[in-house]
Write a protein that holds these residues in place. Structure first.
Motif, PDB file in Angstrom:
ATOM      1  N   PRO A  43      79.930 -84.479  -0.893  1.00  0.00           N
ATOM      2  CA  PRO A  43      79.745 -83.834  -2.208  1.00  0.00           C
ATOM      3  C   PRO A  43      78.466 -84.311  -2.891  1.00  0.00           C
ATOM      4  O   PRO A  43      77.794 -85.225  -2.411  1.00  0.00           O
ATOM      5  CB  PRO A  43      80.984 -84.274  -2.987  1.00  0.00           C
ATOM      6  N   LYS A  44      78.171 -83.687  -4.003  1.00  0.00           N
ATOM      7  CA  LYS A  44      76.998 -84.082  -4.779  1.00  0.00           C
ATOM      8  C   LYS A  44      77.154 -85.527  -5.241  1.00  0.00           C
ATOM      9  O   LYS A  44      78.209 -85.913  -5.737  1.00  0.00           O
ATOM     10  CB  LYS A  44      76.850 -83.157  -5.993  1.00  0.00           C
ATOM     11  N   PRO A  45      76.107 -86.335  -5.068  1.00  0.00           N
ATOM     12  CA  PRO A  45      76.187 -87.758  -5.447  1.00  0.00           C
ATOM     13  C   PRO A  45      76.477 -87.931  -6.934  1.00  0.00           C
ATOM     14  O   PRO A  45      76.251 -87.021  -7.745  1.00  0.00           O
ATOM     15  CB  PRO A  45      74.789 -88.286  -5.110  1.00  0.00           C
ATOM     16  N   PRO A  46      76.980 -89.096  -7.315  1.00  0.00           N
ATOM     17  CA  PRO A  46      77.286 -89.363  -8.725  1.00  0.00           C
ATOM     18  C   PRO A  46      76.028 -89.475  -9.566  1.00  0.00           C
ATOM     19  O   PRO A  46      74.901 -89.413  -9.056  1.00  0.00           O
ATOM     20  CB  PRO A  46      78.030 -90.704  -8.658  1.00  0.00           C
ATOM     21  N   ASN A  47      76.248 -89.662 -10.844  1.00  0.00           N
ATOM     22  CA  ASN A  47      75.130 -89.853 -11.780  1.00  0.00           C
ATOM     23  C   ASN A  47      74.213 -90.968 -11.291  1.00  0.00           C
ATOM     24  O   ASN A  47      74.686 -92.033 -10.885  1.00  0.00           O
ATOM     25  CB  ASN A  47      75.718 -90.217 -13.155  1.00  0.00           C
ATOM     26  N   PRO A  48      72.892 -90.752 -11.297  1.00  0.00           N
ATOM     27  CA  PRO A  48      71.951 -91.777 -10.813  1.00  0.00           C
ATOM     28  C   PRO A  48      72.126 -93.137 -11.470  1.00  0.00           C
ATOM     29  O   PRO A  48      71.771 -94.158 -10.906  1.00  0.00           O
ATOM     30  CB  PRO A  48      70.580 -91.178 -11.142  1.00  0.00           C
ATOM     31  N   GLY A  49      72.708 -93.148 -12.671  1.00  0.00           N
ATOM     32  CA  GLY A  49      72.891 -94.407 -13.374  1.00  0.00           C
ATOM     33  C   GLY A  49      74.146 -95.163 -12.970  1.00  0.00           C
ATOM     34  O   GLY A  49      74.397 -96.271 -13.444  1.00  0.00           O
ATOM     35  N   ALA A  50      74.949 -94.571 -12.077  1.00  0.00           N
ATOM     36  CA  ALA A  50      76.195 -95.214 -11.661  1.00  0.00           C
ATOM     37  C   ALA A  50      75.907 -96.442 -10.796  1.00  0.00           C
ATOM     38  O   ALA A  50      74.868 -96.516 -10.127  1.00  0.00           O
ATOM     39  CB  ALA A  50      77.050 -94.211 -10.880  1.00  0.00           C
ATOM     40  N   PRO A  51      76.805 -97.419 -10.785  1.00  0.00           N
ATOM     41  CA  PRO A  51      76.618 -98.598  -9.937  1.00  0.00           C
ATOM     42  C   PRO A  51      76.507 -98.192  -8.475  1.00  0.00           C
ATOM     43  O   PRO A  51      77.232 -97.312  -8.014  1.00  0.00           O
ATOM     44  CB  PRO A  51      77.887 -99.419 -10.193  1.00  0.00           C
ATOM     45  N   ARG A  52      75.615 -98.834  -7.744  1.00  0.00           N
ATOM     46  CA  ARG A  52      75.381 -98.456  -6.357  1.00  0.00           C
ATOM     47  C   ARG A  52      76.502 -98.915  -5.437  1.00  0.00           C
ATOM     48  O   ARG A  52      76.794 -98.294  -4.429  1.00  0.00           O
ATOM     49  CB  ARG A  52      74.055 -99.046  -5.881  1.00  0.00           C
ATOM     50  N   GLY A  53      77.130-100.022  -5.771  1.00  0.00           N
ATOM     51  CA  GLY A  53      78.221-100.522  -4.955  1.00  0.00           C
ATOM     52  C   GLY A  53      77.754-101.449  -3.842  1.00  0.00           C
ATOM     53  O   GLY A  53      76.560-101.715  -3.652  1.00  0.00           O
ATOM     54  N   ARG A  54      78.721-101.922  -3.089  1.00  0.00           N
ATOM     55  CA  ARG A  54      78.459-102.858  -1.993  1.00  0.00           C
ATOM     56  C   ARG A  54      79.508-102.609  -0.911  1.00  0.00           C
ATOM     57  O   ARG A  54      80.682-102.881  -1.109  1.00  0.00           O
ATOM     58  CB  ARG A  54      78.549-104.290  -2.523  1.00  0.00           C
ATOM     59  N   GLY A  55      79.069-102.059   0.211  1.00  0.00           N
ATOM     60  CA  GLY A  55      80.005-101.651   1.249  1.00  0.00           C
ATOM     61  C   GLY A  55      80.484-102.758   2.152  1.00  0.00           C
ATOM     62  O   GLY A  55      81.562-102.664   2.741  1.00  0.00           O
ATOM     63  N   ARG A  56      79.702-103.849   2.275  1.00  0.00           N
ATOM     64  CA  ARG A  56      80.077-104.970   3.138  1.00  0.00           C
ATOM     65  C   ARG A  56      80.033-106.272   2.353  1.00  0.00           C
ATOM     66  O   ARG A  56      79.291-106.412   1.381  1.00  0.00           O
ATOM     67  CB  ARG A  56      79.129-105.065   4.335  1.00  0.00           C
ATOM     68  N   GLY A  57      80.823-107.237   2.813  1.00  0.00           N
ATOM     69  CA  GLY A  57      80.930-108.509   2.107  1.00  0.00           C
ATOM     70  C   GLY A  57      79.635-109.286   2.049  1.00  0.00           C
ATOM     71  O   GLY A  57      79.355-109.964   1.074  1.00  0.00           O
ATOM     72  N   GLY A  58      78.834-109.220   3.107  1.00  0.00           N
ATOM     73  CA  GLY A  58      77.558-109.926   3.094  1.00  0.00           C
ATOM     74  C   GLY A  58      77.664-111.374   3.522  1.00  0.00           C
ATOM     75  O   GLY A  58      78.736-111.874   3.873  1.00  0.00           O
ATOM     76  N   GLY A  59      76.526-112.067   3.476  1.00  0.00           N
ATOM     77  CA  GLY A  59      76.446-113.454   3.942  1.00  0.00           C
ATOM     78  C   GLY A  59      77.255-114.411   3.090  1.00  0.00           C
ATOM     79  O   GLY A  59      77.238-114.343   1.865  1.00  0.00           O
ATOM     80  N   SER A  60      77.988-115.286   3.759  1.00  0.00           N
ATOM     81  CA  SER A  60      78.787-116.300   3.066  1.00  0.00           C
ATOM     82  C   SER A  60      78.760-117.587   3.872  1.00  0.00           C
ATOM     83  O   SER A  60      78.419-117.600   5.055  1.00  0.00           O
ATOM     84  CB  SER A  60      80.232-115.820   2.893  1.00  0.00           C
ATOM     85  N   ARG A  61      79.155-118.678   3.223  1.00  0.00           N
ATOM     86  CA  ARG A  61      79.189-119.968   3.892  1.00  0.00           C
ATOM     87  C   ARG A  61      80.588-120.553   3.858  1.00  0.00           C
ATOM     88  O   ARG A  61      81.459-120.066   3.161  1.00  0.00           O
ATOM     89  CB  ARG A  61      78.203-120.931   3.229  1.00  0.00           C
ATOM     90  N   GLY A  62      80.750-121.641   4.603  1.00  0.00           N
ATOM     91  CA  GLY A  62      82.027-122.346   4.597  1.00  0.00           C
ATOM     92  C   GLY A  62      83.177-121.476   5.070  1.00  0.00           C
ATOM     93  O   GLY A  62      83.013-120.637   5.966  1.00  0.00           O
ATOM     94  N   PRO A  63      84.367-121.647   4.468  1.00  0.00           N
ATOM     95  CA  PRO A  63      85.551-120.904   4.889  1.00  0.00           C
ATOM     96  C   PRO A  63      85.397-119.386   4.760  1.00  0.00           C
ATOM     97  O   PRO A  63      86.103-118.620   5.399  1.00  0.00           O
ATOM     98  CB  PRO A  63      86.644-121.423   3.942  1.00  0.00           C
ATOM     99  N   CYS A  64      84.467-118.954   3.902  1.00  0.00           N
ATOM    100  CA  CYS A  64      84.303-117.526   3.657  1.00  0.00           C
ATOM    101  C   CYS A  64      83.426-116.830   4.698  1.00  0.00           C
ATOM    102  O   CYS A  64      83.320-115.600   4.705  1.00  0.00           O
ATOM    103  CB  CYS A  64      83.726-117.285   2.263  1.00  0.00           C
ATOM    104  N   LYS A  65      82.792-117.606   5.570  1.00  0.00           N
ATOM    105  CA  LYS A  65      81.877-117.020   6.552  1.00  0.00           C
ATOM    106  C   LYS A  65      82.578-116.013   7.449  1.00  0.00           C
ATOM    107  O   LYS A  65      82.008-114.975   7.808  1.00  0.00           O
ATOM    108  CB  LYS A  65      81.246-118.133   7.385  1.00  0.00           C
TER     109      LYS A  65
END
Length: 256
Positions: A43-65
């Motif tokens: 569908p048509k994307p949301p308002n350009p001012g909307a939060p972009r979001g984060r699809g993956r958890g990303g880099g972490s250290r320790g127990p969260c890696k």
């Protein structure tokens, strides 16, 4: 004379058998062709001012890696920016996430839903025990999303008991859309889960399409190849094919 009759009878029987076999092959071939194909219409994307979001958890250290590859099963929609965003016709949509490591009672999971003004609409925390895999969270039935409104969600795993403030998380947004009269009538005529999922996908309602298939996989006592195939196709179309074979596991039942 009797032998001639028997011979003719055998030939007639063979002819019937061959005809039936051919007809059976014809039906099977057409059944394969008639299998519902699923195609997500972005569908048509949301308002350009909307939060972009984060699809993956990303880099972490320790127990969260080990939870760094936490992933939201939501399309990355391309507009002037890239958004982790989808639509839903449900006022109580279900959200799906891939959790790369098992969850235990010592590692709380939190789901938060906020309106565009950052007011909390829904906030819940679980202490689940679940194996690694695809899990789902449903917005509490007493909280109904409003048609035409967009909401921001965050799914967090508090993976370091020694640092409660740290977590691995994904976030995105959902827009609630109302079915029109024609769409409601069309949907009522569709009984098979794959057909209903295809209807939602073709109309750009990501969460409903994925949930229709995910719930069927989760609740079915036997493997349904057509449902598995549609699930795989849908995830592949949105660059999530690496998660298509991940098990769908029970988790995160609402308690509040």
């Amino acid at each position: 004379m009797k032998n001639i009759f028997c011979s003719r009878t055998i030939k007639f029987t063979c002819l019937i058998a061959l005809t039936l076999a051919s007809f059976s092959n014809y039906l099977e071939a057409n059944a394969q062709t008639a299998r519902t194909s699923i195609r997500y219409s972005t569908p048509k994307p949301p308002n350009p001012g909307a939060p972009r979001g984060r699809g993956r958890g990303g880099g972490s250290r320790g127990p969260c890696k080990s939870y760094a590859s936490l992933t939201a099963l939501v399309p990355e929609t391309q507009g002037t920016q890239k958004f982790i965003w989808g639509q839903s016709a449900s006022q109580n949509p279900k959200f799906w996430f891939y959790v790369p490591e098992k969850l235990t009672s010592k590692l709380p999971v939190e789901f938060v839903l906020q309106d565009e003004a950052d007011n909390y609409i829904y906030k819940t925390k679980f202490n689940p025990q679940a194996p690694a895999g695809v899990v789902s969270v449903t917005v509490k039935p007493t909280v109904a999303l409003q048609p035409g409104k967009s909401y921001n969600w965050t799914f967090s795993v508090y993976c370091d008991p020694d640092k409660p403030s740290s977590s691995v998380f994904v976030r995105g947004s959902v827009t609630q859309v109302a079915l029109n009269a024609t769409q409601k009538q069309q949907l009522q005529q569709l009984q098979a889960p794959v057909q209903r999922a295809a209807f939602y996908a073709n109309n750009g309602m990501w969460h409903d399409a994925l949930t229709t298939l995910g719930e069927q996989i989760q609740n079915s006592k036997r493997r349904e190849p057509e449902v598995i195939s549609a699930w795989t196709d849908l995830l592949t179309q949105t660059n999530l094919s690496n998660l298509a074979t991940a098990p769908v596991v029970p988790c995160c039942q609402n308690k509040q």
